[in-house]
Write an enzyme that holds these catalytic residues in place. Structure first.
Site, PDB file in Angstrom:
ATOM      1  N   HIS A 153       0.770  -1.091  -0.137  1.00  0.00           N
ATOM      2  CA  HIS A 153      -0.008  -0.191   0.055  1.00  0.00           C
ATOM      3  C   HIS A 153       0.798   1.377  -0.085  1.00  0.00           C
ATOM      4  O   HIS A 153       0.525   2.056  -0.929  1.00  0.00           O
ATOM      5  CB  HIS A 153      -0.750   0.181   1.154  1.00  0.00           C
ATOM      6  CG  HIS A 153      -1.755   1.051   1.255  1.00  0.00           C
ATOM      7  ND1 HIS A 153      -3.127   1.219   0.687  1.00  0.00           N
ATOM      8  CD2 HIS A 153      -1.658   2.467   1.704  1.00  0.00           C
ATOM      9  CE1 HIS A 153      -3.555   2.525   0.797  1.00  0.00           C
ATOM     10  NE2 HIS A 153      -2.785   3.220   1.411  1.00  0.00           N
ATOM     11  N   HIS A 169       2.971   6.246  -1.930  1.00  0.00           N
ATOM     12  CA  HIS A 169       3.671   7.478  -1.042  1.00  0.00           C
ATOM     13  C   HIS A 169       5.089   7.341  -1.316  1.00  0.00           C
ATOM     14  O   HIS A 169       5.920   7.842  -0.108  1.00  0.00           O
ATOM     15  CB  HIS A 169       3.251   7.561   0.251  1.00  0.00           C
ATOM     16  CG  HIS A 169       1.817   7.714   0.456  1.00  0.00           C
ATOM     17  ND1 HIS A 169       1.141   8.829   0.190  1.00  0.00           N
ATOM     18  CD2 HIS A 169       0.876   6.838   0.855  1.00  0.00           C
ATOM     19  CE1 HIS A 169      -0.445   8.628   0.314  1.00  0.00           C
ATOM     20  NE2 HIS A 169      -0.325   7.393   0.819  1.00  0.00           N
ATOM     21  N   LYS A 215      -5.088  10.412  -8.508  1.00  0.00           N
ATOM     22  CA  LYS A 215      -5.050  10.637  -7.276  1.00  0.00           C
ATOM     23  C   LYS A 215      -5.115  12.355  -6.955  1.00  0.00           C
ATOM     24  O   LYS A 215      -3.911  13.007  -7.293  1.00  0.00           O
ATOM     25  CB  LYS A 215      -3.721   9.948  -6.512  1.00  0.00           C
ATOM     26  CG  LYS A 215      -3.538  10.230  -5.014  1.00  0.00           C
ATOM     27  CD  LYS A 215      -2.845   9.045  -4.270  1.00  0.00           C
ATOM     28  CE  LYS A 215      -3.244   9.190  -2.834  1.00  0.00           C
ATOM     29  NZ  LYS A 215      -2.683   7.913  -2.093  1.00  0.00           N
TER      30      LYS A 215
END
Length: 280
Positions: A153, A169, A215
């Protein structure tokens, strides 16, 4: 906004100073910020890549980066699709953990966690603990097959029903996806009190599309080593039991809100949010 956590700020600043594998902006990589992201998620205000160049020889010559990069192709990014972990992938996960555990940054994290009775003293046990937190598979949605992990993730990114981007990220993954033309950088997201970020900013909020979804805002450290991110997120994860933890810390000139979400005994997501920089 939570008040500044002085203890964590001190710890993370020490880790920052110890992060010898961190890349230097302008020397090891250059970013091209271009336009500010539009309010509508479809608008593209950056014709070029965010990463103008990255010294890949340097990346590949640093063990923690090299072993990290080998993990990025191990995942099925679609949620709801069961992950299959091969014996080779388990070896790669372990090689990565061995590489980061040998760094001063992770040694400092381990020492701090030991002091707070949150880690096993034996390195092999601590490594098992890290494996469980980051690499153990779980189902993102109740009733699904195990389709996700903290590592996937946060560092690789996932998609939900082809409509939503989850996580992603990490700057290395962003750069590599961009190089393959999988990611389209759409511009930076400015903070309220700052007109635009600088080329040498170490934390950015950006807008991008990936695998057919946008995003609207994603934040990430830039140029830091994988062990630095791993250390920060692991410490925050282990210090608290709440489902979502927000810690305000100051690292270098950056005031950040570190966000870590739990999924049972595993990391659900983790990322930095830039609150301000003292150069403002």
């Amino acid at each position: 906004k939570k008040p500044l956590n002085h203890e964590l700020s001190k710890l993370f600043s020490e880790m920052w100073d110890m992060d010898v594998n961190r890349l230097t902006p302008g020397k090891d990589y250059t970013i091209d910020l271009q336009g500010k992201a539009g309010d509508s998620a479809g608008q593209d205000n950056a014709a070029r890549h965010l990463f103008h160049n990255v010294n890949e020889d340097r990346l590949k010559s640093i063990k923690t980066f090299a072993t990290f990069i080998s993990l990025l192709d191990n995942y099925e990014t679609s949620t709801g699709v069961a992950e299959v972990v091969t014996p080779e992938e388990i070896v790669e996960n372990n090689c990565f953990l061995d590489a980061i555990l040998a760094t001063e940054v992770m040694k400092l994290a381990h020492k701090y966690l030991l002091k707070n009775n949150l880690a096993k003293p034996n390195l092999a046990d601590f490594k098992h603990q890290l494996y469980d937190i980051w690499f153990q598979l779980y189902a993102r949605k109740e009733g699904d097959r195990p389709d996700s992990s903290g590592f996937e993730h946060v560092f690789v990114g996932e998609t939900r029903r082809g409509k939503e981007i989850l996580g992603l990220h990490n700057w290395v993954q962003f750069y590599l996806q961009e190089k393959r033309n999988q990611i389209d950088y759409k511009g930076y997201v400015a903070r309220k009190n700052k007109t635009r970020p600088d080329r040498d900013d170490r934390v950015l909020s950006i807008q991008f599309s990936w695998k057919g979804s946008v995003k609207p805002i994603g934040s990430t450290f830039i140029g830091v080593s994988p062990e630095f991110e791993f250390a920060l997120y692991t410490v925050i994860f282990l210090l608290s039991e709440e489902r979502v933890t927000h810690e305000t810390v100051k690292i270098e000139e950056y005031e950040l809100q570190m966000v870590v979400c739990r999924h049972g005994h595993h990391i659900g997501t983790a990322y930095p949010v830039l609150l301000s920089t003292s150069s403002e």
